[in-house]
Structure formats: C-alpha cells, structure tokens
Scaffold this motif. Sequence first.
Motif, PDB file in Angstrom:
ATOM      1  N   ASN A   5       0.814  -1.199   0.000  1.00 16.46           N
ATOM      2  CA  ASN A   5       0.000   0.000   0.000  1.00 16.46           C
ATOM      3  C   ASN A   5       0.855   1.259   0.000  1.00 16.46           C
ATOM      4  O   ASN A   5       1.816   1.369   0.745  1.00 16.46           O
ATOM      5  CB  ASN A   5      -0.919  -0.020   1.237  1.00 16.46           C
ATOM      6  N   THR A   7       0.167   5.224   0.638  1.00 11.74           N
ATOM      7  CA  THR A   7      -0.795   6.249   1.044  1.00 11.74           C
ATOM      8  C   THR A   7      -0.207   7.610   0.706  1.00 11.74           C
ATOM      9  O   THR A   7       0.908   7.937   1.129  1.00 11.74           O
ATOM     10  CB  THR A   7      -1.085   6.169   2.557  1.00 11.74           C
ATOM     11  N   ASN A  86       4.532  -1.302   2.797  1.00 14.26           N
ATOM     12  CA  ASN A  86       3.708  -0.093   2.811  1.00 14.26           C
ATOM     13  C   ASN A  86       4.547   1.164   3.055  1.00 14.26           C
ATOM     14  O   ASN A  86       5.492   1.151   3.851  1.00 14.26           O
ATOM     15  CB  ASN A  86       2.634  -0.189   3.886  1.00 14.26           C
ATOM     16  N   ARG A 106      -1.192   6.702  -9.872  1.00 10.41           N
ATOM     17  CA  ARG A 106      -2.486   6.014  -9.954  1.00 10.41           C
ATOM     18  C   ARG A 106      -2.591   5.192 -11.235  1.00 10.41           C
ATOM     19  O   ARG A 106      -3.087   4.059 -11.225  1.00 10.41           O
ATOM     20  CB  ARG A 106      -3.630   7.029  -9.905  1.00 10.41           C
ATOM     21  N   GLU A 115      -1.503  -1.046  -4.077  1.00 14.93           N
ATOM     22  CA  GLU A 115      -2.733  -0.268  -3.965  1.00 14.93           C
ATOM     23  C   GLU A 115      -2.389   1.150  -3.533  1.00 14.93           C
ATOM     24  O   GLU A 115      -1.590   1.359  -2.612  1.00 14.93           O
ATOM     25  CB  GLU A 115      -3.664  -0.907  -2.934  1.00 14.93           C
ATOM     26  N   ASN A 117      -3.750   4.722  -2.072  1.00 14.33           N
ATOM     27  CA  ASN A 117      -4.814   5.443  -1.369  1.00 14.33           C
ATOM     28  C   ASN A 117      -4.417   6.908  -1.256  1.00 14.33           C
ATOM     29  O   ASN A 117      -3.303   7.216  -0.808  1.00 14.33           O
ATOM     30  CB  ASN A 117      -5.039   4.863   0.032  1.00 14.33           C
ATOM     31  N   LEU A 119      -5.273  10.644   0.292  1.00 14.68           N
ATOM     32  CA  LEU A 119      -6.027  11.392   1.297  1.00 14.68           C
ATOM     33  C   LEU A 119      -6.219  12.841   0.850  1.00 14.68           C
ATOM     34  O   LEU A 119      -5.345  13.415   0.196  1.00 14.68           O
ATOM     35  CB  LEU A 119      -5.284  11.378   2.635  1.00 14.68           C
TER      36      LEU A 119
END
Length: 225
Positions: A5, A7, A86, A106, A115, A117, A119
């Motif tokens: 992940n 973020t 991550n 993306r 993945e 994510n 914010l």
Amino acid sequence: MKKANITVVGLGPGRFGLITLESWQLMQQAEHLVLRTRIHPTVAEIEKRGLKFTTYDGFYEEAPDFETLYTHIAKDLLQRAESEGNLVYAVPGSPLVAERTVVLLRELAENSLVEVNILPGMSFVEVMYTRLGIDPIEGLTIIDAEDVGTLKERPAQSLVVTQVYDPIIASDTKLMLMDLYPDEYEVTYIHNLALPDESIRKIPLYELDRQKDVDHLTSLFVPAK
C-alpha cells in the motif's frame, strides 16, 4: 497475495499547521516516509519533530524534463512498495491539485501489485480564495505556467497560474498571457502564500518577470473583469 500500500498525503500550502491531522498521524506512524521534495516550508518542522524520511530531490538533477522526472518517481515508488512494503508518500499542497506524480502513480498502479490510497489535503487554492476574497463558484480556471500556451483565447473565467517557479518561466508566462490580455492588465502576484512573509500584490502584467522574489512558491491570479 495481499497488495502493498502507498498512502499519498499532502504537506499543505505553507505553514506546518495546514497539514491535516489525519495526514500528520499517518506520517508519524509510517515505517517508510517518502517526500517528493524537501524544498517545502513544512519540512523544517517535520524534522524538528523527529520524523525520518527520504526524498526524491536527487532525481531532479538527473531528469532531462519534468515528465521524465515524475514518471521516474512514480515507478520508483511502486518498486519500493513492492520490495519494502507499505509507505507514505508526501507531496506539497494537496495530492490532487497540480501534482503530476500522483496522477502517474495512480495510472501505473492499475497494473501492479500495489494499492494507492489518496487522502484529501489543503492546497494553496483554498488559502488563495480566502486571501483574495473570491468565491470559486463564480468560475475559475487553474493552469500550470508551462501550459499557458495551450490557451487559444482569453478565458471567460478568472485564471490562476501555478508553478511560476523562476524568472524564465515568469517571462514566458508573461509573453503568452500578453497575447490574451493587454500589457498593462492588472494581475495579482502571489508569493509565499500562508507563510509569515506572504506577499500578495497587484502589478501590471508586463512587470511579472521583473519581480525579485519569483521562485517555486509563486502563483498568479488574473481576474476575468
């Protein structure tokens, strides 16, 4: 297989207090914190609070152009997440406002084992609305300085030009805008928004590249009138 992940968080438009609480907590908890660049007003405060991070500043010296640079950063982020696990990736401003690396990240992640994510964060635009007393519902066009040449006619809405980051770009921007607006058209020069030495001043368009403080924290507001 569980996906790694990434973020993505925003460092806000200026002072440290404009980072969202959610983003700050994730940065504090991150095992791997990566900044696109350390050239941002919040970085000194981040270091003062003891956070360890790496940056992509070294990539800037190697890339022949910005698109190559941003693609290289996005690919490296994916590779790092796949190999190290991550991570939290922090970018200036808001992740979804004028942040090309996030767009590329993306797109590339769709065919990867990572993945992404993203914010929400505060961008310079929200601060600018407040400082200039304008309501974006009335219409606003936001464009990168390097893309001003794509404007074929004068916008019906007010115009915000971002990334006027050096005197050469300022000169090019001025010349392209002077094809659309009178040379003496009054524009608002915005520098160091949301910082203690913030400067917001009205100047005639032809003086844009004569400003002594043009740098990576410079933007321009061109009213529709």
